[in-house]
Design an enzyme around this catalytic site. Sequence first.
Site, PDB file in Angstrom:
ATOM      1  N   SER A   1      31.413  43.354  44.733  1.00 40.54           N
ATOM      2  CA  SER A   1      30.660  41.706  44.865  1.00 40.54           C
ATOM      3  C   SER A   1      30.540  40.935  46.311  1.00 40.54           C
ATOM      4  CB  SER A   1      31.021  41.057  43.803  1.00 40.54           C
ATOM      5  OG  SER A   1      31.112  41.086  43.145  1.00 40.54           O
TER       6      SER A   1
ATOM      7  N   HIS B   1      31.296  34.116  36.409  1.00 40.49           N
ATOM      8  CA  HIS B   1      30.352  35.244  37.822  1.00 40.49           C
ATOM      9  C   HIS B   1      29.900  34.323  38.651  1.00 40.49           C
ATOM     10  CE1 HIS B   1      29.253  39.066  39.194  1.00 40.49           C
ATOM     11  NE2 HIS B   1      27.807  38.054  38.749  1.00 40.49           N
TER      12      HIS B   1
ATOM     13  N   ASN C   1      38.358  33.983  43.367  1.00 37.99           N
ATOM     14  CA  ASN C   1      38.790  32.912  42.510  1.00 37.99           C
ATOM     15  C   ASN C   1      40.362  33.141  42.094  1.00 37.99           C
ATOM     16  OD1 ASN C   1      36.992  34.972  40.473  1.00 37.99           O
ATOM     17  ND2 ASN C   1      38.930  33.886  39.442  1.00 37.99           N
TER      18      ASN C   1
ATOM     19  N   MET D   1      37.449  44.231  37.427  1.00 35.42           N
ATOM     20  CA  MET D   1      37.485  45.140  36.730  1.00 35.42           C
ATOM     21  C   MET D   1      36.937  46.614  37.283  1.00 35.42           C
ATOM     22  SD  MET D   1      35.011  42.348  34.668  1.00 35.42           S
ATOM     23  CE  MET D   1      35.938  40.841  34.378  1.00 35.42           C
ATOM     24  N   SER D   2      37.572  47.010  38.655  1.00 36.27           N
ATOM     25  CA  SER D   2      37.479  48.538  39.123  1.00 36.27           C
ATOM     26  C   SER D   2      38.224  48.832  40.030  1.00 36.27           C
ATOM     27  CB  SER D   2      36.091  48.107  39.460  1.00 36.27           C
ATOM     28  OG  SER D   2      36.314  46.982  40.567  1.00 36.27           O
TER      29      SER D   2
ATOM     30  N   HIS E   1      23.193  44.335  40.761  1.00 27.73           N
ATOM     31  CA  HIS E   1      24.142  45.281  41.272  1.00 27.73           C
ATOM     32  C   HIS E   1      23.104  46.584  41.498  1.00 27.73           C
ATOM     33  CE1 HIS E   1      28.363  44.768  40.666  1.00 27.73           C
ATOM     34  NE2 HIS E   1      28.146  43.619  40.175  1.00 27.73           N
TER      35      HIS E   1
ATOM     36  N   ALA F   1      36.325  42.155  44.515  1.00 31.06           N
ATOM     37  CA  ALA F   1      36.346  41.103  44.131  1.00 31.06           C
ATOM     38  C   ALA F   1      37.116  40.841  43.327  1.00 31.06           C
ATOM     39  CB  ALA F   1      34.659  39.994  43.737  1.00 31.06           C
TER      40      ALA F   1
ATOM     41  N   HIS G   1      30.830  50.281  36.823  1.00 35.77           N
ATOM     42  CA  HIS G   1      31.364  49.762  36.112  1.00 35.77           C
ATOM     43  C   HIS G   1      32.264  50.380  34.125  1.00 35.77           C
ATOM     44  CE1 HIS G   1      30.896  47.036  38.342  1.00 35.77           C
ATOM     45  NE2 HIS G   1      31.725  46.905  38.942  1.00 35.77           N
TER      46      HIS G   1
ATOM     47  N   TYR H   1      33.173  48.914  31.750  1.00 32.43           N
ATOM     48  CA  TYR H   1      32.545  48.045  30.629  1.00 32.43           C
ATOM     49  C   TYR H   1      30.598  47.952  31.107  1.00 32.43           C
ATOM     50  CZ  TYR H   1      31.209  45.055  35.053  1.00 32.43           C
ATOM     51  OH  TYR H   1      30.905  44.497  36.050  1.00 32.43           O
ATOM     52  N   GLU H   2      30.392  48.707  31.254  1.00 28.97           N
ATOM     53  CA  GLU H   2      28.933  49.057  31.023  1.00 28.97           C
ATOM     54  C   GLU H   2      28.983  50.040  30.270  1.00 28.97           C
ATOM     55  OE1 GLU H   2      26.447  49.308  34.891  1.00 28.97           O
ATOM     56  OE2 GLU H   2      28.586  49.226  36.197  1.00 28.97           O
TER      57      GLU H   2
HETATM   58  N1  HPA Z   1      39.231  38.170  36.826  1.00 28.48           N
HETATM   59  C1  HPA Z   1      38.719  39.992  37.165  1.00 28.48           C
HETATM   60  N2  HPA Z   1      37.473  40.527  37.377  1.00 28.48           N
HETATM   61  C2  HPA Z   1      37.756  40.344  38.170  1.00 28.48           C
HETATM   62  C3  HPA Z   1      37.922  38.296  39.072  1.00 28.48           C
HETATM   63  C4  HPA Z   1      39.007  37.660  37.510  1.00 28.48           C
HETATM   64  O1  HPA Z   1      39.481  36.743  37.847  1.00 28.48           O
HETATM   65  N3  HPA Z   1      37.321  37.733  39.627  1.00 28.48           N
HETATM   66  C5  HPA Z   1      36.726  38.137  40.572  1.00 28.48           C
HETATM   67  N4  HPA Z   1      36.850  39.808  39.530  1.00 28.48           N
END
Ligand code: HPA
Length: 279
Positions: A31, A248, A236, A212-213, A62, A114, A84, A86-87
């Site tokens: 990202s 997001h 974050n 998540m990747s 994406h 990210a 991903h 989760y998809e």
């Molecule tokens: N958790 C999981 N995936 C993420 C986060 C998070 O806080 N920030 C960006 N991708």
Amino acid sequence: MNSSYERLQRCYESFREKIDFSPKVALVLGSGLGDYAEGIQVEAVLDYHEIEGFPVSTVAGHKGRFIFGYVKDVPVVIMQGRVHYYEGYPMEQVVLPIRLMKLMGAEVLFLTNASGGINFDFHAGDFMLITGQIASFVPSPLIGPNMDELGVRFPDMSQVYKKDLQDVIRGAALDLGIPLKEGTYIQFTGPAYESPEEIKMARTLGADAVGMSTACEAVAANHMGMRICGISCVTNLACGITDQPLTHAEVKETADRVAPLFKQLVTETIVRIYQGMKA
Ligand code: HPA
């Protein structure tokens, strides 16, 4: 030959029919880096839809395509839009593009993403050199019959993120004046962000950033003997560190804000890695 390998071969043949390009470095854009390819010399573009048997990403924002071109003088393949877990794809399909980039000729895999910062010293907008990973909370992409053509059944994992490539990233960051944190990346499946309790657990386990990747991709690439490096953009603070709910939008906003610096760091790193490969 097992059917997964046949599928990979089909994808490779589909690529070869359309593209005549041999990348040395494979780059996966996380990202915020989505438009990185706009700043490079593009030679060819291959939409994931055009590759027979290829899993196609669904997340809004994406884009799904391979971009072939040159970062300065370095022949690269760039994954704009990753797949991903989760998809809903099986892990084996999640890592298919990584395997495909190796077959295309890429020897080095540069992973970006990210993440949420777990380490209390991290701030939103920090970059973290990935020095290690925890992939134990997602299924291994190597489960199932081993693809002997790619690698051994029980691959060693003692240095997934190569120390010399870590040094290249440290050097590039230092010379560019870009502060760089370091740490362990942990992958959870998502798509929900973590609970505060899960973040506490991850910190106890030694993780510094969560996403998540990436970790599953590194497992597959390591299996094939690719030389791997990675940088995470901490977009974050992970859940529970502040009272603010995660969105997001926040992740995207931070990623976009620091993207210019991230791009500089990625470009400088790729150039230096290639110098090392030629030496
Ligand atoms: N958790 C999981 N995936 C993420 C986060 C998070 O806080 N920030 C960006 N991708």
